[in-house]
Design a protein around this motif. Sequence first.
Motif, PDB file in Angstrom:
ATOM      1  N   GLN A 292      58.483  18.409  25.487  1.00  0.00           N
ATOM      2  CA  GLN A 292      57.490  19.447  25.639  1.00  0.00           C
ATOM      3  C   GLN A 292      58.398  20.727  26.138  1.00  0.00           C
ATOM      4  OE1 GLN A 292      53.843  18.882  28.124  1.00  0.00           O
ATOM      5  NE2 GLN A 292      53.592  20.934  28.325  1.00  0.00           N
ATOM      6  N   TYR A 343      49.059  21.736  40.844  1.00  0.00           N
ATOM      7  CA  TYR A 343      49.206  22.825  39.560  1.00  0.00           C
ATOM      8  C   TYR A 343      50.568  23.403  39.580  1.00  0.00           C
ATOM      9  CZ  TYR A 343      48.042  26.777  36.808  1.00  0.00           C
ATOM     10  OH  TYR A 343      47.741  27.694  36.001  1.00  0.00           O
ATOM     11  N   ALA A 346      52.875  20.872  37.504  1.00  0.00           N
ATOM     12  CA  ALA A 346      52.563  20.967  36.027  1.00  0.00           C
ATOM     13  C   ALA A 346      52.848  21.998  35.271  1.00  0.00           C
ATOM     14  CB  ALA A 346      51.365  20.227  35.924  1.00  0.00           C
ATOM     15  N   PHE A 347      52.435  23.289  35.647  1.00  0.00           N
ATOM     16  CA  PHE A 347      52.576  24.539  34.909  1.00  0.00           C
ATOM     17  C   PHE A 347      53.325  25.512  35.426  1.00  0.00           C
ATOM     18  CE2 PHE A 347      48.087  22.430  35.136  1.00  0.00           C
ATOM     19  CZ  PHE A 347      48.145  22.178  33.694  1.00  0.00           C
ATOM     20  N   SER A 348      54.398  25.159  36.093  1.00  0.00           N
ATOM     21  CA  SER A 348      55.429  26.194  36.547  1.00  0.00           C
ATOM     22  C   SER A 348      56.320  26.560  35.139  1.00  0.00           C
ATOM     23  CB  SER A 348      56.301  25.680  37.819  1.00  0.00           C
ATOM     24  OG  SER A 348      55.240  25.755  38.814  1.00  0.00           O
ATOM     25  N   GLY A 349      56.512  25.692  34.379  1.00  0.00           N
ATOM     26  CA  GLY A 349      57.119  25.996  33.313  1.00  0.00           C
ATOM     27  C   GLY A 349      58.822  26.185  33.627  1.00  0.00           C
ATOM     28  N   ASP A 427      51.202  18.408  24.779  1.00  0.00           N
ATOM     29  CA  ASP A 427      51.044  18.788  26.278  1.00  0.00           C
ATOM     30  C   ASP A 427      50.923  17.933  27.247  1.00  0.00           C
ATOM     31  OD1 ASP A 427      50.743  20.510  28.373  1.00  0.00           O
ATOM     32  OD2 ASP A 427      49.099  21.849  27.473  1.00  0.00           O
ATOM     33  N   ALA A 429      52.052  17.645  30.257  1.00  0.00           N
ATOM     34  CA  ALA A 429      51.711  18.192  31.533  1.00  0.00           C
ATOM     35  C   ALA A 429      50.377  18.512  31.971  1.00  0.00           C
ATOM     36  CB  ALA A 429      52.648  19.768  31.833  1.00  0.00           C
ATOM     37  N   LYS A 430      49.649  18.968  31.022  1.00  0.00           N
ATOM     38  CA  LYS A 430      47.844  18.981  31.295  1.00  0.00           C
ATOM     39  C   LYS A 430      47.322  17.551  31.730  1.00  0.00           C
ATOM     40  CE  LYS A 430      45.780  21.798  28.841  1.00  0.00           C
ATOM     41  NZ  LYS A 430      45.029  22.322  27.430  1.00  0.00           N
ATOM     42  N   ALA A 433      48.694  16.412  35.198  1.00  0.00           N
ATOM     43  CA  ALA A 433      47.945  17.242  36.184  1.00  0.00           C
ATOM     44  C   ALA A 433      46.748  16.746  36.584  1.00  0.00           C
ATOM     45  CB  ALA A 433      48.020  18.637  36.042  1.00  0.00           C
TER      46      ALA A 433
END
Length: 489
Positions: A292, A343, A346-349, A427, A429-430, A433
Amino acid sequence: MAAAVVSESKPPWHDRLRDHLGSRVSSLRPPSDVPFENPVRVLAQLNKKQWLFFLVAFAGWTWDAFDFFSVSLTAADIARSLNKTVTDVTWGITLVLMLRSVGAIIFGLLSDKYGRKWPFIGNCVLFVIFELGTGFVHTYTQFLALRALFGIAMGGIYGNCAATALEDCPLEARGIISGMLQQGYAFGYLLAVIFNRALTTTTSHGWRSLFWFGAAPPILIIVFRFLLPETETYIAQKNMEGLSQRGAFARMAKASLKSYWHILIYLVVIMTGFNFMSHGSQDLYPTMLEVQLQFSANRRTVTMCVSSLGGIAGGTLFGYLSNFIGRRLTIIIACILGGALVYPWAFSGNDGIIVAVFFLQFMVQGAWGVIPIYLSELSPPPLRAFIVGLSYQLGNLASSAASTIEATLGMRFPLDTPAGDTIQRYDYAKVMAILMGCVFGFVLIVSFLGPENRSADLLGHAFEIPGDDEEDHESGEKNATAQRQDTAL
């Protein structure tokens, strides 16, 4: 603290349930008579033999983790080699988790009946055989068969490691030794990440080299354990309970299960949540980074190493704290803080993922650091390795499809795939999370409602084997049940 005793005056179950639930808040209060101590001074209480028992248990648990994570770290490579999808390969992870309970039953009973030493050595011999064999598979069926057998071998080691490391451990050092022991899991993950980078991407045999290498260290662990004796607690318990008498172990096991069946159910439920917590945050994470986020091999290695270091630090610290603030309160704190970090994790990229993954695993393994001693203190001494191992592995069984669930649900959220890439991007990560948020909440609630037996007598002087006559049988059951201090349910 209430003690459940089999007698005519025993309160009805609904009264005991009411009393138990009514004490859940007050029982979280840290004991006022247990002051904080310097961890260095606490660890200095262990003698040479106790340190050696800890180290061999830590080594065994570390290599169990190394062997397990070898698949999750190379899932994409194995998929390409066997012409399968990543989801197909994750079934190899699921099979291991599903069959660990079989190993926990076999080796747990052997460990409690015959001692900690030889079942441990037998586990490690199987590690050598199955790890070596995995490197030679050429079909998907062969891969699944070897991983299934590996699951049985892996299932037997945890209860034995916990008993070996903690039975002779000084009371004040139980918490920190528990945290350090559990982090053999994170340390094994760290070693797997490092050697995966060193071998998989640099040798002509690719992922197979990692498995061949993994067959060598267990030989050293076998020699290490061979040179050590049985734990003093097991020897004393064997003498106290007369396990050498014919039929003694069978009677003792029956009495233990009759008195502790409700505790076993609770431990399986909470270990289901804990295993979803670890596998949900770790098994598919390397694939998420590679597929991903398109991280390079070096960047994946650094990220996963930081993740493992966070777990090691968190598990050790929270295990140490649990000796002073209690096992359940420590777990609850770790779950609250871990949920707040889902959060950013999972979504810091690409930017903040290093910091996020460090602290998320700090909390995940922080909660896990309490588990070896928490399970040991709640288990009946005569069946400690069996109950600890079985509850842990049944939790693994219930959570065995964690990575497969994440991979399958992730396919509902496809991402753009670069031209020429044969692996579809999703995706992940979604999905991870959402799962982790639910799991943290579940573990928090279950641990809040559950029992605690901090500072329990691991030798079990209150436990007596039932005798041949009716009077002795009744006495044995009463003493077995009376050992529990916070489980009047």
